[in-house]
Motif scaffolding. Structure first.
Motif, mmCIF file in Angstrom:
data_model
loop_
_atom_site.group_PDB
_atom_site.id
_atom_site.type_symbol
_atom_site.label_atom_id
_atom_site.label_comp_id
_atom_site.label_asym_id
_atom_site.label_seq_id
_atom_site.Cartn_x
_atom_site.Cartn_y
_atom_site.Cartn_z
ATOM 1 N N TYR A 63 0.813 -1.217 0.000
ATOM 2 C CA TYR A 63 0.000 0.000 0.000
ATOM 3 C C TYR A 63 0.849 1.271 0.000
ATOM 4 O O TYR A 63 0.330 2.361 0.244
ATOM 5 N N GLY A 64 2.137 1.128 -0.275
ATOM 6 C CA GLY A 64 3.019 2.290 -0.281
ATOM 7 C C GLY A 64 2.648 3.322 -1.340
ATOM 8 O O GLY A 64 2.639 4.531 -1.078
ATOM 9 N N VAL A 65 2.330 2.888 -2.551
ATOM 10 C CA VAL A 65 1.969 3.815 -3.630
ATOM 11 C C VAL A 65 0.684 4.564 -3.281
ATOM 12 O O VAL A 65 0.573 5.782 -3.494
ATOM 13 N N TYR A 66 -0.307 3.855 -2.731
ATOM 14 C CA TYR A 66 -1.553 4.513 -2.324
ATOM 15 C C TYR A 66 -1.283 5.573 -1.250
ATOM 16 O O TYR A 66 -1.888 6.646 -1.246
ATOM 17 N N PHE A 67 -0.367 5.249 -0.346
ATOM 18 C CA PHE A 67 -0.018 6.168 0.741
ATOM 19 C C PHE A 67 0.536 7.477 0.185
ATOM 20 O O PHE A 67 0.095 8.570 0.571
ATOM 21 N N PHE A 68 1.479 7.379 -0.747
ATOM 22 C CA PHE A 68 2.087 8.592 -1.286
ATOM 23 C C PHE A 68 1.138 9.336 -2.227
ATOM 24 O O PHE A 68 1.187 10.565 -2.315
ATOM 25 N N LEU A 69 0.256 8.611 -2.915
ATOM 26 C CA LEU A 69 -0.767 9.288 -3.721
ATOM 27 C C LEU A 69 -1.714 10.085 -2.818
ATOM 28 O O LEU A 69 -2.109 11.212 -3.157
ATOM 29 N N ALA A 70 -2.069 9.499 -1.684
ATOM 30 C CA ALA A 70 -2.952 10.197 -0.738
ATOM 31 C C ALA A 70 -2.262 11.449 -0.200
ATOM 32 O O ALA A 70 -2.893 12.507 -0.059
ATOM 33 N N ILE A 71 -0.970 11.353 0.110
ATOM 34 C CA ILE A 71 -0.223 12.525 0.594
ATOM 35 C C ILE A 71 -0.181 13.607 -0.478
ATOM 36 O O ILE A 71 -0.336 14.800 -0.189
ATOM 37 N N LEU A 72 0.030 13.194 -1.735
ATOM 38 C CA LEU A 72 0.086 14.162 -2.832
ATOM 39 C C LEU A 72 -1.224 14.928 -2.954
ATOM 40 O O LEU A 72 -1.231 16.168 -3.060
ATOM 41 N N ILE A 82 -6.584 -3.634 -14.619
ATOM 42 C CA ILE A 82 -5.798 -3.476 -15.845
ATOM 43 C C ILE A 82 -4.320 -3.356 -15.488
ATOM 44 O O ILE A 82 -3.447 -3.852 -16.200
ATOM 45 N N ILE A 83 -4.056 -2.673 -14.378
ATOM 46 C CA ILE A 83 -2.710 -2.654 -13.796
ATOM 47 C C ILE A 83 -2.846 -3.063 -12.334
ATOM 48 O O ILE A 83 -3.940 -3.009 -11.764
ATOM 49 N N ASP A 84 -1.749 -3.439 -11.716
ATOM 50 C CA ASP A 84 -1.765 -3.892 -10.324
ATOM 51 C C ASP A 84 -0.830 -3.004 -9.513
ATOM 52 O O ASP A 84 0.381 -3.240 -9.453
ATOM 53 N N LEU A 85 -1.406 -1.969 -8.907
ATOM 54 C CA LEU A 85 -0.590 -1.041 -8.125
ATOM 55 C C LEU A 85 -0.028 -1.697 -6.873
ATOM 56 O O LEU A 85 1.077 -1.361 -6.433
ATOM 57 N N GLN A 86 -0.774 -2.633 -6.299
ATOM 58 C CA GLN A 86 -0.282 -3.289 -5.090
ATOM 59 C C GLN A 86 0.960 -4.112 -5.375
ATOM 60 O O GLN A 86 1.924 -4.083 -4.604
ATOM 61 N N ALA A 87 0.950 -4.845 -6.487
ATOM 62 C CA ALA A 87 2.133 -5.644 -6.849
ATOM 63 C C ALA A 87 3.318 -4.740 -7.148
ATOM 64 O O ALA A 87 4.453 -5.023 -6.740
ATOM 65 N N PHE A 88 3.068 -3.643 -7.870
ATOM 66 C CA PHE A 88 4.146 -2.697 -8.178
ATOM 67 C C PHE A 88 4.703 -2.071 -6.908
ATOM 68 O O PHE A 88 5.922 -1.951 -6.733
ATOM 69 N N SER A 89 3.810 -1.688 -5.999
ATOM 70 C CA SER A 89 4.228 -1.084 -4.744
ATOM 71 C C SER A 89 5.063 -2.054 -3.920
ATOM 72 O O SER A 89 6.106 -1.692 -3.363
ATOM 73 N N SER A 90 4.612 -3.295 -3.839
ATOM 74 C CA SER A 90 5.362 -4.303 -3.089
ATOM 75 C C SER A 90 6.753 -4.510 -3.679
ATOM 76 O O SER A 90 7.749 -4.601 -2.952
ATOM 77 N N LEU A 91 6.824 -4.575 -5.006
ATOM 78 C CA LEU A 91 8.106 -4.779 -5.681
ATOM 79 C C LEU A 91 9.078 -3.652 -5.370
ATOM 80 O O LEU A 91 10.248 -3.890 -5.036
ATOM 81 N N VAL A 92 8.593 -2.417 -5.445
ATOM 82 C CA VAL A 92 9.471 -1.255 -5.250
ATOM 83 C C VAL A 92 9.932 -1.144 -3.810
ATOM 84 O O VAL A 92 11.137 -1.050 -3.525
ATOM 85 N N PHE A 93 9.009 -1.160 -2.882
ATOM 86 C CA PHE A 93 9.360 -0.872 -1.487
ATOM 87 C C PHE A 93 10.042 -2.053 -0.798
ATOM 88 O O PHE A 93 10.862 -1.849 0.107
ATOM 89 N N MET A 94 9.739 -3.275 -1.178
ATOM 90 C CA MET A 94 10.485 -4.405 -0.639
ATOM 91 C C MET A 94 11.925 -4.393 -1.156
ATOM 92 O O MET A 94 12.848 -4.808 -0.458
ATOM 93 N N GLN A 95 12.112 -3.881 -2.368
ATOM 94 C CA GLN A 95 13.465 -3.736 -2.899
ATOM 95 C C GLN A 95 14.253 -2.702 -2.096
ATOM 96 O O GLN A 95 15.450 -2.862 -1.858
ATOM 97 N N VAL A 96 13.563 -1.649 -1.672
ATOM 98 C CA VAL A 96 14.223 -0.628 -0.843
ATOM 99 C C VAL A 96 14.645 -1.209 0.495
ATOM 100 O O VAL A 96 15.745 -0.925 0.994
ATOM 101 N N ILE A 97 13.776 -2.040 1.097
ATOM 102 C CA ILE A 97 14.135 -2.661 2.379
ATOM 103 C C ILE A 97 15.296 -3.632 2.202
ATOM 104 O O ILE A 97 16.211 -3.705 3.044
ATOM 105 N N ALA A 98 15.299 -4.366 1.089
ATOM 106 C CA ALA A 98 16.387 -5.311 0.841
ATOM 107 C C ALA A 98 17.699 -4.602 0.543
ATOM 108 O O ALA A 98 18.773 -5.071 0.943
#
Length: 490
Positions: A66-75, A189-205
């Protein structure tokens, strides 16, 4: 040394302003609202973290979805509520101060905005709820990610708002982009949750990816710097898009409708040419999208009382936001209005037909909500009739109570000039009245009859609008001198 001098000047300007003593009550009230919001975010964040810890086998991975949703909400939150950083530059332009230093000083002001603590506080509350499932390494990486991401979002929203001042279509592009993104995600049509997980889990790793966030922040800062540096004159941001404004001349056919059309055209020009009314105008599409936040939950679709509340907002939200200040918008030239050779009823009817037009447009655009069921469309239709038949007339009636001056050259975000607590109170009956009408029928399991009654009352208001407009006109005549006196008190 110059920065400390500038900071001292800003502090003195804020504390010595004549408006400080006049707005103490509003500031105290808004401070209280901010404190309540802060507590709610802390409580909500801790609850979400605790619930995630109990229900998820890998809570950190699920949180990252839910990282992408979080930053979209902040924006969106920052775009709608955060003021643009400003500086009275004229006194400094004749002094030996580099323009770049003035720009950098102006761009450091957002770093000390009180809104900055809300996103981080919310995330800290979530991590507190996950303290048993989270080690110190993950905690600090998440905090650093939120801080760098929030810096980028902060300056991105400022840049969009500044560009919008010159080119207003930017707002629609921005809103359409966010809406299209959420629409594509909603229909898989797109999967924001999968994209968000991919990006932010990569940051943690690999925390070195945080440098990407810092780079995005630097780019946003540079874009703001270049924009301000190249357009440092206040006049550069006051002209707007000439082609867009001249397009209003194409609406001169409204004059064919007599004085009502002339008044309506003047009202439209006022909406487009002034910063505060333009901000209200740009918020209209947000009310149209209000249903997307609630209709996706099947539980809400079975609650007709709740659907009525949403329906009133969809076709009447802009009307309520704009209509309570109908006469205050013209407070700068209200005396001129009283001395012209025009009938007051034409003046009132022009405002009524503008509300009617805005509600019709929003309702027609909202018909796509039939996707969620025919019942949703029928409820929205009944609410639309109630808005144009009852609420629009109530707004005009209540607007005659407003006698506080409003400066239209200032933006609407955190601008409470001309606003008092009674304005918020007056909106309550507009929202609650149709629900009160429905409740007895809902309790008797006669929902369709209740919804029909709401629509019928709206139709009766439309049929008897001339008589009701006469009542409003007479009230305006009785209150016009009191309103004029209040508008002159700046």
């Amino acid at each position: 040394m110059q920065k400390f001098t500038l900071l001292s000047h800003q502090w003195k300007a804020a504390t010595r302003s004549a408006a400080v003593s006049k707005s103490v009550g509003i500031k105290v009230f808004m401070g209280f609202v901010f404190f309540i919001l802060f507590l709610e975010l802390l409580g909500g964040g801790f609850y979400l973290g605790s619930a995630l810890a109990k229900s998820s086998a890998n809570p950190i991975a699920d949180l990252m979805r839910y990282g992408v949703y979080f930053f979209l909400a902040i924006l969106l939150f920052r775009y709608m509520l955060q003021k643009l950083p400003t500086l009275m530059v004229k006194p400094y332009l004749i002094l030996p101060i580099k323009k770049s230093k003035l720009v950098n000083f102006m761009l450091t002001k957002p770093l000390f905005n009180s809104l900055n603590i809300l996103p981080l506080s919310f995330v800290l509350a979530i991590t507190l709820g996950l303290h048993k499932q989270m080690d110190a390494y993950s905690f600090w990486v998440i905090v650093a990610t939120v801080m760098t991401g929030d810096l980028f979002v902060n300056y991105l929203s400022i840049y969009i708002k500044r560009v919008q001042i010159k080119h207003e279509y930017v707002f629609y592009l921005f809103l359409a982009s966010v809406a299209a993104l959420l629409f594509l995600d909603q229909f898989a049509i797109i999967d924001l949750q999968a994209f968000s997980s991919l990006v932010f889990m990569q940051v943690i790793a690999q925390p070195l990816w945080l440098l990407t966030g810092l780079l995005l922040f630097a780019m946003a800062y540079y874009l703001n710097f270049q924009l301000l540096y190249n357009h440092f004159s206040l006049e550069d941001f006051g002209k707007g898009d000439t082609n867009q404004r001249s397009s209003l001349e194409n609406l001169n056919y409204l004059d064919r409708f007599g004085k009502i059309g002339t008044f309506a055209l003047l009202e439209l020009k006022m909406c487009v040419r002034n910063k505060r009314t333009r901000t209200m105008l740009f918020m209209a599409p947000l009310f149209l999208l209000y249903g997307l936040f609630f209709y996706n939950d099947p539980k809400n679709l079975d609650m007709n009382g709740f659907l009525i509340f949403i329906g009133i907002f969809i076709s009447g939200g802009f009307m309520m936001n704009f209509g309570l200040y109908f006469f205050a918008w013209e407070s700068g030239h209200f005396d001129l209005m009283l001395t012209t050779n025009n009938t007051y009823k034409d003046y009132i009817k022009a405002k009524y037909y503008l509300m009617l037009s805005s509600s019709i447009i929003l309702f027609l655009l909202s018909t796509f909500y039939v996707y969620y069921g025919l019942n949703v469309l029928l409820v929205n239709c009944a609410c639309f009739l109630f808005n144009i038949g009852i609420n629009s007339l109530l707004l005009l009636y209540f607007a005659t109570n407003n006698n506080q001056y409003m400066d239209l050259s200032k933006g609407a975000s955190f601008n409470y000039q001309g606003v008092s607590g009674r304005h918020f109170v007056l909106i309550i009956p507009l929202l609650v009245l149709p629900i009160l009408i429905y409740i007895p029928f809902g309790l008797l399991d006669q929902s369709n009859i209740g919804i029909t009654i709401i629509g019928t009352i709206g139709l009766l208001g439309i049929l008897f609008r001339e008589k009701l407009l006469d009542i409003i006109t007479q009230r305006f005549i009785n209150k016009r001198y009191q309103m004029s006196e209040g508008f002159r008190d700046k």
